[in-house]
Structures are given as C-alpha cells and as structure tokens.
Design a protein around this motif. Sequence first.
Motif, PDB file in Angstrom:
ATOM      1  N   GLU A   1      -0.811  -5.474   2.900  1.00  0.00           N
ATOM      2  CA  GLU A   1      -1.401  -4.629   2.723  1.00  0.00           C
ATOM      3  C   GLU A   1      -2.291  -4.148   1.509  1.00  0.00           C
ATOM      4  O   GLU A   1      -2.347  -5.143   0.755  1.00  0.00           O
ATOM      5  CB  GLU A   1      -0.028  -3.455   2.624  1.00  0.00           C
ATOM      6  CG  GLU A   1       0.657  -3.410   1.294  1.00  0.00           C
ATOM      7  CD  GLU A   1       1.752  -2.629   1.271  1.00  0.00           C
ATOM      8  OE1 GLU A   1       1.912  -1.624   1.756  1.00  0.00           O
ATOM      9  OE2 GLU A   1       2.481  -2.773  -0.001  1.00  0.00           O
ATOM     10  N   ARG A   2      -2.992  -3.185   1.851  1.00  0.00           N
ATOM     11  CA  ARG A   2      -4.132  -2.927   0.854  1.00  0.00           C
ATOM     12  C   ARG A   2      -3.563  -2.836  -0.659  1.00  0.00           C
ATOM     13  O   ARG A   2      -2.691  -1.862  -0.584  1.00  0.00           O
ATOM     14  CB  ARG A   2      -4.932  -1.804   0.993  1.00  0.00           C
ATOM     15  CG  ARG A   2      -6.421  -1.887   0.483  1.00  0.00           C
ATOM     16  CD  ARG A   2      -7.370  -0.780   1.063  1.00  0.00           C
ATOM     17  NE  ARG A   2      -7.619  -0.979   2.460  1.00  0.00           N
ATOM     18  CZ  ARG A   2      -8.732  -1.692   2.858  1.00  0.00           C
ATOM     19  NH1 ARG A   2      -9.626  -2.104   1.871  1.00  0.00           N
ATOM     20  NH2 ARG A   2      -8.836  -1.797   4.074  1.00  0.00           N
ATOM     21  N   MET A   3      -3.988  -3.469  -1.559  1.00  0.00           N
ATOM     22  CA  MET A   3      -3.507  -3.206  -2.828  1.00  0.00           C
ATOM     23  C   MET A   3      -4.615  -3.038  -3.901  1.00  0.00           C
ATOM     24  O   MET A   3      -5.176  -3.936  -4.358  1.00  0.00           O
ATOM     25  CB  MET A   3      -2.687  -4.437  -3.491  1.00  0.00           C
ATOM     26  CG  MET A   3      -1.395  -4.677  -2.504  1.00  0.00           C
ATOM     27  SD  MET A   3      -0.476  -6.186  -2.985  1.00  0.00           S
ATOM     28  CE  MET A   3       1.107  -5.732  -2.242  1.00  0.00           C
ATOM     29  N   PRO A   4      -4.998  -1.494  -4.223  1.00  0.00           N
ATOM     30  CA  PRO A   4      -6.195  -1.554  -5.167  1.00  0.00           C
ATOM     31  C   PRO A   4      -5.972  -1.786  -6.743  1.00  0.00           C
ATOM     32  O   PRO A   4      -6.903  -2.056  -7.179  1.00  0.00           O
ATOM     33  CB  PRO A   4      -6.154   0.183  -4.889  1.00  0.00           C
ATOM     34  CG  PRO A   4      -5.650   0.456  -3.648  1.00  0.00           C
ATOM     35  CD  PRO A   4      -4.532  -0.458  -3.498  1.00  0.00           C
ATOM     36  N   GLN A   5      -4.606  -2.030  -6.864  1.00  0.00           N
ATOM     37  CA  GLN A   5      -4.483  -2.369  -8.142  1.00  0.00           C
ATOM     38  C   GLN A   5      -4.496  -3.880  -8.641  1.00  0.00           C
ATOM     39  O   GLN A   5      -3.711  -4.770  -7.715  1.00  0.00           O
ATOM     40  CB  GLN A   5      -3.134  -1.822  -8.645  1.00  0.00           C
ATOM     41  CG  GLN A   5      -2.965  -0.201  -8.843  1.00  0.00           C
ATOM     42  CD  GLN A   5      -1.513   0.280  -9.368  1.00  0.00           C
ATOM     43  OE1 GLN A   5      -0.661  -0.538  -9.417  1.00  0.00           O
ATOM     44  NE2 GLN A   5      -1.629   1.558  -9.627  1.00  0.00           N
ATOM     45  N   ALA A   6      -5.222  -4.061  -9.257  1.00  0.00           N
ATOM     46  CA  ALA A   6      -5.439  -5.660  -9.583  1.00  0.00           C
ATOM     47  C   ALA A   6      -4.187  -6.661  -9.724  1.00  0.00           C
ATOM     48  O   ALA A   6      -3.834  -7.670  -9.406  1.00  0.00           O
ATOM     49  CB  ALA A   6      -6.557  -6.082 -10.484  1.00  0.00           C
ATOM     50  N   GLN A   7      -3.344  -5.869 -10.495  1.00  0.00           N
ATOM     51  CA  GLN A   7      -2.216  -6.676 -11.030  1.00  0.00           C
ATOM     52  C   GLN A   7      -1.147  -6.874  -9.903  1.00  0.00           C
ATOM     53  O   GLN A   7      -0.665  -8.003  -9.606  1.00  0.00           O
ATOM     54  CB  GLN A   7      -1.328  -5.563 -12.130  1.00  0.00           C
ATOM     55  CG  GLN A   7       0.128  -6.271 -12.553  1.00  0.00           C
ATOM     56  CD  GLN A   7       0.714  -5.466 -13.713  1.00  0.00           C
ATOM     57  OE1 GLN A   7      -0.062  -4.472 -14.047  1.00  0.00           O
ATOM     58  NE2 GLN A   7       1.700  -5.962 -13.996  1.00  0.00           N
ATOM     59  N   ALA A   8      -1.114  -5.956  -8.987  1.00  0.00           N
ATOM     60  CA  ALA A   8      -0.062  -6.053  -7.512  1.00  0.00           C
ATOM     61  C   ALA A   8      -0.593  -7.100  -6.775  1.00  0.00           C
ATOM     62  O   ALA A   8      -0.062  -7.866  -6.379  1.00  0.00           O
ATOM     63  CB  ALA A   8      -0.165  -4.829  -6.902  1.00  0.00           C
TER      64      ALA A   8
END
Length: 201
Positions: free
Chosen positions: A72-79
């Motif tokens: 799924e799309r994960m805009p947060q780099a850490q995730a």
Amino acid sequence: ALAPPPSVAANEVPDQAIDLAHAPADWACWRVGPYALKQQDVLQRALPLNSNQLRWQVRETLLPERWVVASERMPQAQALAQLVAQAKAQGIDHRVSNAEVLRDRLVLGTFVRRDLAVNTLTQLLDQGWEALSVMRERPPVQALVLELRVADDAALRQAQTSLAAVPSLGQAQAQALRCETDEATTPANEPAPTPTATVTQ
C-alpha cells in the motif's frame, strides 16, 4: 581552388560508420536499455562512431506490459524503510519506483504476466506479508535498446559510462543484458527486450 567541405548542421547525426555485421565473431553481444523513443539522437551522439573495441546499433522494440506486487502507499519514509528491511531480511527482491502509480510503495516482484504476479502475491501473503496487491505498472510501450558488440569487459564499461547521463525508461538506470539471455521473468528481473526493427540512421 577546391571548395571547402559542407559543414554538418548542429542537429544532424552523422552517418554511422560502424556495422554490427562486421564485428569479430568472438566479441560479446549486449543489449542496453530501455530508453524512450525521444532519446534516439542522444543515444547516437553518446557513443563513438569509430572504435576498435565497440560496434553498436540503436534498435526499436516493444516492451511487454509490466505487472507488479506492491505494498500500500506509504508516504512516511520510516514506514517504507521498515518494509525494505523486512524484504532484505527475508532475501526478497525488491525496489522502489518514481512512477506515479508506484510512488511511496515497495515493489516485491515484477512480471510480464498478471497470473505470475498473482502467484507471487499468494506466496507472500502465506509468508505473513500484509496489505499487498497486484498492479499494472505500465501497458506495452515502444522503446529503444542499444545492441552492442564489445571486444572485452572494459569496452562494455566504457560504453555504459558514456550512456550514464541518458535517462532510462521506467527504471533508475539502464540494464545491460547478454543478447542470448532468454530467462523466465523473476521478481525485479525482466528479460531483455527482443529487438523488432532497426531504427534508420
């Protein structure tokens, strides 16, 4: 007095003075690419027209459609980084892409047929992965590849260096694959495209 030779316009590509057919039989054949059709002039100018170590030709090819298994799309780099670490720990081929449809997603497999992607999706879900889906990264697309005949590995590396500034189509950098490669598609590894027509020089 003899008239001076006509000048070559800045946007003209000189006639290619080398021919793949005249390359020594023991020279290795490589295909480098793919590149967008609009890059033809840039490719022709990037490599030498006369070389004792290299013969080359620009060819047009039809790249097959490409299917992927993606998170799924994960805009947060850490995730996204956590998913990358999980893939590395399990030895799973993976990549990220700047293509709009795949931005901020982790790609866990790249295929030329949807059914192959579905099979891999099932396997990954069985291994405990979550929130994955099969997506079409691109439809079939016309592209360019460079067919190279090189005398040795050094000549191939020199050609790749000359081509480094030319953007590749749909990936971070151009792939160099042996011409005789005909392997089944595996995650993040697509077979070399088969040239279908020679671009007129």
